[in-house]
Design a protein around this motif. Sequence first.
Motif, PDB file in Angstrom:
ATOM      1  N   PRO A  15      -3.309  -3.508  -3.734  1.00  0.00           N
ATOM      2  CA  PRO A  15      -4.094  -2.641  -4.523  1.00  0.00           C
ATOM      3  C   PRO A  15      -4.376  -3.196  -6.032  1.00  0.00           C
ATOM      4  O   PRO A  15      -3.186  -3.586  -6.445  1.00  0.00           O
TER       5      PRO A  15
ATOM      6  N   HIS B   7     -10.946  -0.475   1.148  1.00  0.00           N
ATOM      7  CA  HIS B   7      -9.451  -0.648   0.520  1.00  0.00           C
ATOM      8  C   HIS B   7      -8.599  -0.336   1.300  1.00  0.00           C
ATOM      9  O   HIS B   7      -7.480  -0.438   1.174  1.00  0.00           O
TER      10      HIS B   7
ATOM     11  N   ALA C 296     -11.998 -10.217  -1.089  1.00  0.00           N
ATOM     12  CA  ALA C 296     -10.970  -9.245  -1.823  1.00  0.00           C
ATOM     13  C   ALA C 296     -10.211 -10.342  -2.571  1.00  0.00           C
ATOM     14  O   ALA C 296      -9.895 -11.443  -2.553  1.00  0.00           O
TER      15      ALA C 296
ATOM     16  N   TYR D  24     -20.014  -3.794  -3.641  1.00  0.00           N
ATOM     17  CA  TYR D  24     -18.695  -3.230  -2.836  1.00  0.00           C
ATOM     18  C   TYR D  24     -18.904  -2.718  -1.615  1.00  0.00           C
ATOM     19  O   TYR D  24     -20.150  -1.878  -1.335  1.00  0.00           O
TER      20      TYR D  24
ATOM     21  N   ASN E 111       0.976  -1.181   0.250  1.00  0.00           N
ATOM     22  CA  ASN E 111      -0.021  -0.011  -0.007  1.00  0.00           C
ATOM     23  C   ASN E 111       0.959   1.345  -0.086  1.00  0.00           C
ATOM     24  O   ASN E 111       0.576   2.283  -0.629  1.00  0.00           O
TER      25      ASN E 111
ATOM     26  N   ASP F 174     -10.880  -0.726  -6.748  1.00  0.00           N
ATOM     27  CA  ASP F 174      -9.901  -1.374  -6.243  1.00  0.00           C
ATOM     28  C   ASP F 174     -10.421  -2.591  -5.524  1.00  0.00           C
ATOM     29  O   ASP F 174     -10.898  -2.558  -4.362  1.00  0.00           O
ATOM     30  N   THR F 175      -9.912  -3.748  -6.204  1.00  0.00           N
ATOM     31  CA  THR F 175     -10.455  -5.049  -5.672  1.00  0.00           C
ATOM     32  C   THR F 175      -9.893  -5.743  -4.612  1.00  0.00           C
ATOM     33  O   THR F 175      -9.970  -6.888  -4.474  1.00  0.00           O
ATOM     34  N   SER F 176      -8.783  -4.964  -4.011  1.00  0.00           N
ATOM     35  CA  SER F 176      -8.323  -5.560  -2.659  1.00  0.00           C
ATOM     36  C   SER F 176      -9.314  -5.203  -1.765  1.00  0.00           C
ATOM     37  O   SER F 176      -9.249  -5.706  -0.776  1.00  0.00           O
ATOM     38  N   GLY F 177     -10.265  -4.337  -1.962  1.00  0.00           N
ATOM     39  CA  GLY F 177     -11.436  -3.862  -1.106  1.00  0.00           C
ATOM     40  C   GLY F 177     -12.532  -4.928  -1.238  1.00  0.00           C
ATOM     41  O   GLY F 177     -12.311  -5.953  -2.393  1.00  0.00           O
TER      42      GLY F 177
ATOM     43  N   GLY G 125     -12.820   3.585  -2.255  1.00  0.00           N
ATOM     44  CA  GLY G 125     -12.312   2.505  -2.927  1.00  0.00           C
ATOM     45  C   GLY G 125     -12.926   2.313  -4.365  1.00  0.00           C
ATOM     46  O   GLY G 125     -12.352   1.402  -4.836  1.00  0.00           O
TER      47      GLY G 125
END
Length: 348
Positions: free
Chosen positions: A180, A205, A175, A200, A49, A263-266, A75
């Motif tokens: 990120p 994120h 996630a 979401y 990050n 941001d699909t780490s969220g 996010g």
Amino acid sequence: MATALRWLLAPVWAAQIFTGAKSFCDNRILGDPKLNERGLHVWRIRLANKMADMRRAKLAERLDPADRDEFARNGFILKKNFLPDDQFHALVAEIANTEAPVREMKQGDAITRRIALDPEILKRMPATEKTVNGEAFQNLVRYVATYDAEPIVYIQTVFAQVDKSAVDPQTSVHADTFHPTMKAWLFLHDVEEDLGPFVYVPGSHRPTKRRLAWERRMSVRASKLDRLSQRGSFRVSAKDLKAMHLPPPQKFAVPANTLVVADTSGFHARGASLRPSTRVEIWAYARRNPYLPFAGLDPWSLKPLKNRQAPIFWAALDRLEKFGLGKSPWRARGTMTAATPPSAAAKS
């Protein structure tokens, strides 16, 4: 023999610490409970990050401050009426009438179909080419991805409830990975709330103290979790979200011509579809090594490689399958339009 193999693979596993490798079950170092108890997984998240923030700062001037603020807060960036009406109508008509080679993957009761937007296809689709290579689209996806690099872009169709198989695993809130990464959807038709909308969790994120504490616990327990979580895509429960002081998932029941870049780490998911449905969209994806200090230097931007990531990726999967080194989930299904109903073979 197993001990010897572990010694041979140990340098590879160690090197992967500084890459986007995420599987706890395929890498004995990343999946080691004692190392993760001591903070290995959390350290990778913090560093990833920090590097992402540095790269985004280099791309910040390309976005409107309001878009940057929305992303920092939620996010994701949501843009309704993304394209001018005439361009959008030309895009929808073009995609509806263009036949192209397709690949499909079946997960649970859903089939995902993709048409790779390679240079040959884009020559036949001027409205699509203008959209996906336009500055408005590229600036948004590159900022969220944290890299000034070519995203992979497809025409994607999701066919929900094609049979009575198990539930689509993409409908579980999760996630994608620990760092990120970017996915984007330009919806070509209105998305109804009960027909598989994107979902979401706003603000998820951010690597907050509560999120990192949850990540630590999950990494220590990874070997006991479900298959997808073991491979580094953690599933999250409503109870977990509440403990992290995060809101419930937000459904994106949005009108046609809406772009969502996330941001699909969220935490996110494909919403459940309450009846058979078909959703056609332009879909983009980007994920690079999360520890690179620079935002550019992208080989895929070179003319011989530009827009060829997807066909090269599929060809590599086919070659591995040919030599008995795995089975590609992406099956070639011939030439058709994005919305042609899937065949009986695709449903089996």
